[in-house]
Scaffold this active site. Structure first.
Site, mmCIF file in Angstrom:
data_model
loop_
_atom_site.group_PDB
_atom_site.id
_atom_site.type_symbol
_atom_site.label_atom_id
_atom_site.label_comp_id
_atom_site.label_asym_id
_atom_site.label_seq_id
_atom_site.Cartn_x
_atom_site.Cartn_y
_atom_site.Cartn_z
ATOM 1 N N ASP A 94 0.852 -1.188 0.000
ATOM 2 C CA ASP A 94 0.000 0.000 0.000
ATOM 3 C C ASP A 94 0.889 1.238 0.000
ATOM 4 O O ASP A 94 2.040 1.188 0.453
ATOM 5 C CB ASP A 94 -0.854 0.045 1.282
ATOM 6 C CG ASP A 94 -1.965 -1.007 1.307
ATOM 7 O OD1 ASP A 94 -2.268 -1.607 0.262
ATOM 8 O OD2 ASP A 94 -2.528 -1.210 2.397
ATOM 9 N N MET A 95 0.349 2.362 -0.478
ATOM 10 C CA MET A 95 1.118 3.605 -0.403
ATOM 11 C C MET A 95 0.519 4.491 0.695
ATOM 12 O O MET A 95 -0.690 4.657 0.767
ATOM 13 C CB MET A 95 1.087 4.338 -1.747
ATOM 14 C CG MET A 95 2.031 5.505 -1.816
ATOM 15 S SD MET A 95 3.770 5.081 -1.483
ATOM 16 C CE MET A 95 4.277 4.421 -3.076
ATOM 17 N N GLN A 123 -0.468 6.836 -5.995
ATOM 18 C CA GLN A 123 -1.609 7.726 -5.744
ATOM 19 C C GLN A 123 -1.725 8.819 -6.810
ATOM 20 O O GLN A 123 -0.806 9.633 -6.978
ATOM 21 C CB GLN A 123 -1.436 8.371 -4.369
ATOM 22 C CG GLN A 123 -1.431 7.366 -3.233
ATOM 23 C CD GLN A 123 -0.614 7.838 -2.039
ATOM 24 O OE1 GLN A 123 0.418 8.503 -2.202
ATOM 25 N NE2 GLN A 123 -1.051 7.488 -0.846
ATOM 26 N N ARG A 138 -1.067 -0.719 -8.534
ATOM 27 C CA ARG A 138 -2.461 -0.453 -8.185
ATOM 28 C C ARG A 138 -2.600 1.076 -8.144
ATOM 29 O O ARG A 138 -1.905 1.740 -7.366
ATOM 30 C CB ARG A 138 -2.812 -1.019 -6.807
ATOM 31 C CG ARG A 138 -4.196 -0.546 -6.326
ATOM 32 C CD ARG A 138 -4.327 -0.546 -4.806
ATOM 33 N NE ARG A 138 -4.352 -1.880 -4.267
ATOM 34 C CZ ARG A 138 -3.930 -2.164 -3.038
ATOM 35 N NH1 ARG A 138 -3.435 -1.219 -2.250
ATOM 36 N NH2 ARG A 138 -3.970 -3.403 -2.597
ATOM 37 N N ALA A 170 -5.528 8.686 -0.122
ATOM 38 C CA ALA A 170 -6.424 8.796 1.025
ATOM 39 C C ALA A 170 -5.901 9.690 2.142
ATOM 40 O O ALA A 170 -6.566 9.829 3.171
ATOM 41 C CB ALA A 170 -6.687 7.398 1.581
ATOM 42 N N ARG A 218 -11.911 6.162 5.899
ATOM 43 C CA ARG A 218 -13.137 5.875 5.134
ATOM 44 C C ARG A 218 -14.222 6.902 5.465
ATOM 45 O O ARG A 218 -14.976 7.310 4.597
ATOM 46 C CB ARG A 218 -13.659 4.455 5.434
ATOM 47 C CG ARG A 218 -12.689 3.329 5.145
ATOM 48 C CD ARG A 218 -12.329 3.146 3.689
ATOM 49 N NE ARG A 218 -11.366 4.010 3.092
ATOM 50 C CZ ARG A 218 -10.019 3.904 3.156
ATOM 51 N NH1 ARG A 218 -9.462 2.950 3.839
ATOM 52 N NH2 ARG A 218 -9.243 4.768 2.522
HETATM 53 P P1 FDA Z 1 -14.061 9.270 -4.582
HETATM 54 O O1 FDA Z 1 -13.565 9.547 -3.211
HETATM 55 O O2 FDA Z 1 -14.164 10.415 -5.541
HETATM 56 O O3 FDA Z 1 -15.444 8.548 -4.464
HETATM 57 C C1 FDA Z 1 -16.235 8.177 -5.584
HETATM 58 C C2 FDA Z 1 -17.508 7.515 -5.074
HETATM 59 O O4 FDA Z 1 -17.183 6.300 -4.416
HETATM 60 C C3 FDA Z 1 -18.243 8.324 -4.015
HETATM 61 O O5 FDA Z 1 -19.124 9.239 -4.607
HETATM 62 C C4 FDA Z 1 -18.949 7.227 -3.233
HETATM 63 O O6 FDA Z 1 -20.108 6.799 -3.920
HETATM 64 C C5 FDA Z 1 -17.972 6.112 -3.250
HETATM 65 N N1 FDA Z 1 -17.083 6.138 -2.062
HETATM 66 C C6 FDA Z 1 -15.781 6.478 -2.035
HETATM 67 N N2 FDA Z 1 -15.265 6.327 -0.796
HETATM 68 C C7 FDA Z 1 -16.297 5.914 -0.022
HETATM 69 C C8 FDA Z 1 -16.417 5.598 1.341
HETATM 70 N N3 FDA Z 1 -15.378 5.684 2.171
HETATM 71 N N4 FDA Z 1 -17.622 5.195 1.807
HETATM 72 C C9 FDA Z 1 -18.677 5.084 0.979
HETATM 73 N N5 FDA Z 1 -18.632 5.390 -0.344
HETATM 74 C C10 FDA Z 1 -17.466 5.793 -0.837
HETATM 75 N N6 FDA Z 1 -5.276 4.997 -0.736
HETATM 76 C C11 FDA Z 1 -3.983 5.252 -0.478
HETATM 77 O O7 FDA Z 1 -3.623 6.405 -0.239
HETATM 78 N N7 FDA Z 1 -3.067 4.231 -0.470
HETATM 79 C C12 FDA Z 1 -3.417 2.941 -0.769
HETATM 80 O O8 FDA Z 1 -2.566 2.063 -0.783
HETATM 81 C C13 FDA Z 1 -4.781 2.669 -1.053
HETATM 82 N N8 FDA Z 1 -5.203 1.404 -1.329
HETATM 83 C C14 FDA Z 1 -6.479 1.211 -1.809
HETATM 84 C C15 FDA Z 1 -6.870 -0.029 -2.275
HETATM 85 C C16 FDA Z 1 -8.111 -0.196 -2.875
HETATM 86 C C17 FDA Z 1 -8.502 -1.536 -3.398
HETATM 87 C C18 FDA Z 1 -8.994 0.920 -2.992
HETATM 88 C C19 FDA Z 1 -10.322 0.802 -3.671
HETATM 89 C C20 FDA Z 1 -8.628 2.136 -2.471
HETATM 90 C C21 FDA Z 1 -7.392 2.304 -1.860
HETATM 91 N N9 FDA Z 1 -7.018 3.531 -1.343
HETATM 92 C C22 FDA Z 1 -5.693 3.739 -1.035
HETATM 93 C C23 FDA Z 1 -8.015 4.579 -1.075
HETATM 94 C C24 FDA Z 1 -8.122 5.589 -2.205
HETATM 95 O O9 FDA Z 1 -6.960 6.378 -2.249
HETATM 96 C C25 FDA Z 1 -9.344 6.504 -2.021
HETATM 97 O O10 FDA Z 1 -9.188 7.242 -0.843
HETATM 98 C C26 FDA Z 1 -10.665 5.773 -1.957
HETATM 99 O O11 FDA Z 1 -10.719 4.738 -2.880
HETATM 100 C C27 FDA Z 1 -11.827 6.737 -2.275
HETATM 101 O O12 FDA Z 1 -11.660 7.298 -3.531
HETATM 102 P P2 FDA Z 1 -12.478 6.860 -4.844
HETATM 103 O O13 FDA Z 1 -11.485 6.531 -5.895
HETATM 104 O O14 FDA Z 1 -13.416 5.780 -4.549
HETATM 105 O O15 FDA Z 1 -13.168 8.193 -5.330
#
Ligand code: FDA
Length: 310
Positions: free
Chosen positions: A135-136, A165, A186, A191, A291
């Site tokens: 993970d990052m 990221q 990935r 986040a 989250r």
């Molecule tokens: P965005 O935040 O724009 O959300 C798009 C839509 O997704 C929202 O409108 C909502 O519907 C849904 N959604 C998103 N987050 C939600 C939540 N918490 N609860 C409910 N609904 C939600 N980050 C990082 O910095 N290092 C890492 O190693 C990883 N690893 C990782 C693995 C995997 C498999 C995933 C899917 C994600 C990560 N992340 C991560 C987290 C990533 O950086 C990011 O913070 C989250 O995926 C939320 O961003 P979205 O791409 O979903 O888009």
């Protein structure tokens, strides 16, 4: 508003006191509180959740929650837990795929110790064809994480991938760096709370960067993981793959356990590979706070869950 909430929950995620209270309070005491996003506190509950997901057609990766470890002993203990996790995964017959954080393996304590710990995990993982994804974390770790990844890659560990990221300006270069190695990435939006000096702050900028980088990864053909719950971004990635003739088995989508389960299922139904990131363990608090910060509406969900079991 969105950035404010993210910063607020990020600050909470770093509170040592709240973290201690949360692991003492425990997930088990509330059926639908943090357990919506976390597959229990034990390896056994996580294996059970993974089995259920696999029968629904999902791929999985298991994450033993933990981060920010600041002693050699704690890093060694986390490493032992991961080695045990590999044994249990192999015995259980579920898919062999894990995700780890380098701050869990002691990157803050000592680089060499962290590399040794990672190698202790990679060796049994390689023996059992278990894939390991790093993970990052916060941008303070990006360069060190990539360097450690490259060190192990040079030592021929090929069951190893990395998350990058899209919100960081530097990622354009890092994608090139990984594509040159032929390493699997990935791609996530990111986040953590980052400043404008290093990262895009607006959602439209992060989304545009994500799509741009996803295209570069897809075109390089290194089996990237497109990790997002964002339907707009997913549509753009799908149409790029289709118009470029990139088959659906040349990449995978990934989403987090419990988030957008509707979209997870519909992508599988459309014939795409979908891997669910399944986090478990007692140290769930920082993950859970991130989250909440991503989607302030989740706070309402948590409050409701406290009063009403689903
Ligand atoms: P965005 O935040 O724009 O959300 C798009 C839509 O997704 C929202 O409108 C909502 O519907 C849904 N959604 C998103 N987050 C939600 C939540 N918490 N609860 C409910 N609904 C939600 N980050 C990082 O910095 N290092 C890492 O190693 C990883 N690893 C990782 C693995 C995997 C498999 C995933 C899917 C994600 C990560 N992340 C991560 C987290 C990533 O950086 C990011 O913070 C989250 O995926 C939320 O961003 P979205 O791409 O979903 O888009």
């Amino acid at each position: 508003m969105y950035a404010g909430a993210k910063a607020f929950f990020y600050a909470l995620s770093r509170s040592a006191l709240l973290k201690r209270l949360a692991s003492r309070y425990g997930l088990a005491t509330s059926e639908s509180f943090a357990s919506r996003f976390i597959a229990g506190e034990t390896i056994e509950t996580a294996i059970e959740a993974s089995r259920r997901l696999q029968t629904q057609g999902f791929l999985i990766t298991l994450d033993h929650l933990g981060e920010g470890v600041d002693t050699i002993d704690a890093a060694a203990a986390a490493t032992r837990e991961y080695v045990r996790l590999i044994d249990v995964i192999v015995a259980s017959g579920i898919e062999r795929n894990i995700s780890i954080k380098l701050t869990q393996l002691g990157i803050d304590v000592d680089r060499a110790t962290c590399i040794d710990n990672l190698r202790r995990i990679l060796e049994p993982a390689a023996r059992h064809q278990c894939y390991v994804r790093i993970d990052m974390e916060h941008s303070a770790y990006t360069e060190r994480t990539i360097e450690i990844f490259e060190t192990l890659w040079e030592q021929e560990y090929r069951n190893l991938g990395l998350a990058l990221q899209a919100y960081l300006y530097r990622t354009e270069n890092d994608v090139r760096r990984m594509n040159e190695l032929g390493a699997r990435v990935r791609l996530v939006k990111g986040a953590y709370k980052e400043t404008a000096a290093v990262a895009y702050q607006r959602k439209d900028e992060v989304d545009a960067a994500f799509v741009r980088l996803a295209r570069q990864l897809l075109d390089a053909g290194t089996y990237p993981a497109i990790a997002t719950h964002d339907p707009g971004v997913i549509d753009q990635v799908r149409s790029h793959a289709t118009t470029s003739g990139i088959a659906s088995d040349r990449f995978e989508f990934q989403m987090l356990y419990g988030i957008r389960r509707d979209l997870q299922a519909s992508l599988v139904a459309s014939g795409y590979r979908m891997r669910i990131y399944v986090p478990f363990g007692r140290d769930w608090f920082p993950y859970f706070m991130r989250r909440l910060g991503e989607r302030p509406a989740n706070v309402g969900f948590v409050v409701k869950a406290l009063f009403r079991e689903r």
